[in-house]
Design a protein around this motif. Structure first.
Motif, PDB file in Angstrom:
ATOM      1  N   HIS A   1     108.830 -26.666 141.565  1.00 57.68           N
ATOM      2  CA  HIS A   1     109.260 -25.672 142.548  1.00 57.68           C
ATOM      3  C   HIS A   1     108.540 -25.917 143.869  1.00 57.68           C
ATOM      4  O   HIS A   1     107.419 -26.419 143.893  1.00 57.68           O
ATOM      5  CB  HIS A   1     109.025 -24.243 142.064  1.00 57.68           C
ATOM      6  CG  HIS A   1     107.574 -23.856 141.996  1.00 57.68           C
ATOM      7  ND1 HIS A   1     106.779 -24.174 140.925  1.00 57.68           N
ATOM      8  CD2 HIS A   1     106.796 -23.188 142.869  1.00 57.68           C
ATOM      9  CE1 HIS A   1     105.566 -23.714 141.136  1.00 57.68           C
ATOM     10  NE2 HIS A   1     105.532 -23.107 142.317  1.00 57.68           N
TER      11      HIS A   1
ATOM     12  N   ASP B   1     110.549 -22.908 150.419  1.00 60.83           N
ATOM     13  CA  ASP B   1     111.404 -23.340 151.516  1.00 60.83           C
ATOM     14  C   ASP B   1     110.600 -23.318 152.826  1.00 60.83           C
ATOM     15  O   ASP B   1     109.823 -22.386 153.065  1.00 60.83           O
ATOM     16  CB  ASP B   1     112.612 -22.412 151.614  1.00 60.83           C
ATOM     17  CG  ASP B   1     113.620 -22.890 152.627  1.00 60.83           C
ATOM     18  OD1 ASP B   1     114.421 -23.773 152.286  1.00 60.83           O
ATOM     19  OD2 ASP B   1     113.587 -22.371 153.762  1.00 60.83           O
TER      20      ASP B   1
ATOM     21  N   ASP C   1     112.691 -23.083 145.908  1.00 61.94           N
ATOM     22  CA  ASP C   1     113.635 -24.080 145.404  1.00 61.94           C
ATOM     23  C   ASP C   1     113.094 -24.616 144.078  1.00 61.94           C
ATOM     24  O   ASP C   1     111.963 -25.104 144.013  1.00 61.94           O
ATOM     25  CB  ASP C   1     113.792 -25.219 146.415  1.00 61.94           C
ATOM     26  CG  ASP C   1     114.281 -24.718 147.769  1.00 61.94           C
ATOM     27  OD1 ASP C   1     115.228 -23.915 147.790  1.00 61.94           O
ATOM     28  OD2 ASP C   1     113.710 -25.129 148.793  1.00 61.94           O
TER      29      ASP C   1
ATOM     30  N   SER D   1     119.231 -28.183 140.161  1.00 62.31           N
ATOM     31  CA  SER D   1     118.472 -27.463 141.183  1.00 62.31           C
ATOM     32  C   SER D   1     119.106 -26.109 141.473  1.00 62.31           C
ATOM     33  O   SER D   1     120.317 -25.937 141.337  1.00 62.31           O
ATOM     34  CB  SER D   1     118.422 -28.272 142.474  1.00 62.31           C
ATOM     35  OG  SER D   1     117.752 -29.490 142.270  1.00 62.31           O
TER      36      SER D   1
ATOM     37  N   SER E   1     118.105 -22.377 144.107  1.00 67.45           N
ATOM     38  CA  SER E   1     117.189 -21.663 144.993  1.00 67.45           C
ATOM     39  C   SER E   1     117.278 -20.179 144.683  1.00 67.45           C
ATOM     40  O   SER E   1     118.324 -19.677 144.286  1.00 67.45           O
ATOM     41  CB  SER E   1     117.565 -21.902 146.459  1.00 67.45           C
ATOM     42  OG  SER E   1     117.383 -23.253 146.794  1.00 67.45           O
TER      43      SER E   1
ATOM     44  N   LYS F   1     111.901 -17.783 149.812  1.00 67.64           N
ATOM     45  CA  LYS F   1     112.898 -18.630 149.145  1.00 67.64           C
ATOM     46  C   LYS F   1     112.178 -19.769 148.428  1.00 67.64           C
ATOM     47  O   LYS F   1     111.461 -20.553 149.044  1.00 67.64           O
ATOM     48  CB  LYS F   1     113.892 -19.202 150.157  1.00 67.64           C
ATOM     49  CG  LYS F   1     114.964 -20.064 149.519  1.00 67.64           C
ATOM     50  CD  LYS F   1     115.934 -20.602 150.572  1.00 67.64           C
ATOM     51  CE  LYS F   1     116.972 -21.494 149.950  1.00 67.64           C
ATOM     52  NZ  LYS F   1     117.806 -22.140 150.964  1.00 67.64           N
TER      53      LYS F   1
END
Length: 128
Positions: A45, A48, A56, A91, A93, A54
């Motif tokens: 992880h 962002d 990802d 992936s 988010s 956030k």
């Protein structure tokens, strides 16, 4: 001290063995060793760069079977999300509504023919 540590390690291995035995037997009957497959799974992880809430998330699979799905539970009470794999990486988010520390779980399902197995690693994520 060494004797106590050895006994504790053996007890932990026995407990793990007994708790996983039924799932392992089912998976092995279908041709997949879930415990062995988990070494080919990496959960990562990153925050962002433009939004600190956030995160990802990525699962990378490098084994010889097929990565089928990843069901993400983000630890903040939002509904889990399942992503179907189209290759060896999945992936997603997620935007957290508040700063804090969350436990994220990725239920990773691997497939080989008709057989599947699922491992569920967790990660702690700190959101600022």
């Amino acid at each position: 001290m060494k004797k106590t540590a050895t006994i504790l390690c053996l007890a932990a291995l026995l407990t793990l063995s007994l708790s996983c035995e039924h799932e392992l037997e089912k998976a092995l009957d279908k041709g997949i060793d879930c415990v062995a497959e988990s070494i080919f799974e990496k959960v990562k992880h990153t925050t962002d760069a433009t939004n600190p809430k956030k995160i990802d998330f990525t699962v990378e699979y490098s084994g010889t079977n097929t990565l089928k799905t990843v069901k993400w539970t983000f630890g903040d009470g939002t509904p889990a999300e399942t992503v179907t794999a189209t290759g060896t990486t999945v992936s997603i988010s997620h935007i957290y509504s508040a700063a804090g520390t969350y436990t994220v779980k990725a239920d990773i399902t691997i497939q080989n023919g008709d057989g599947t197995c699922t491992s569920s690693p967790t990660r702690t994520v700190t959101v600022n």
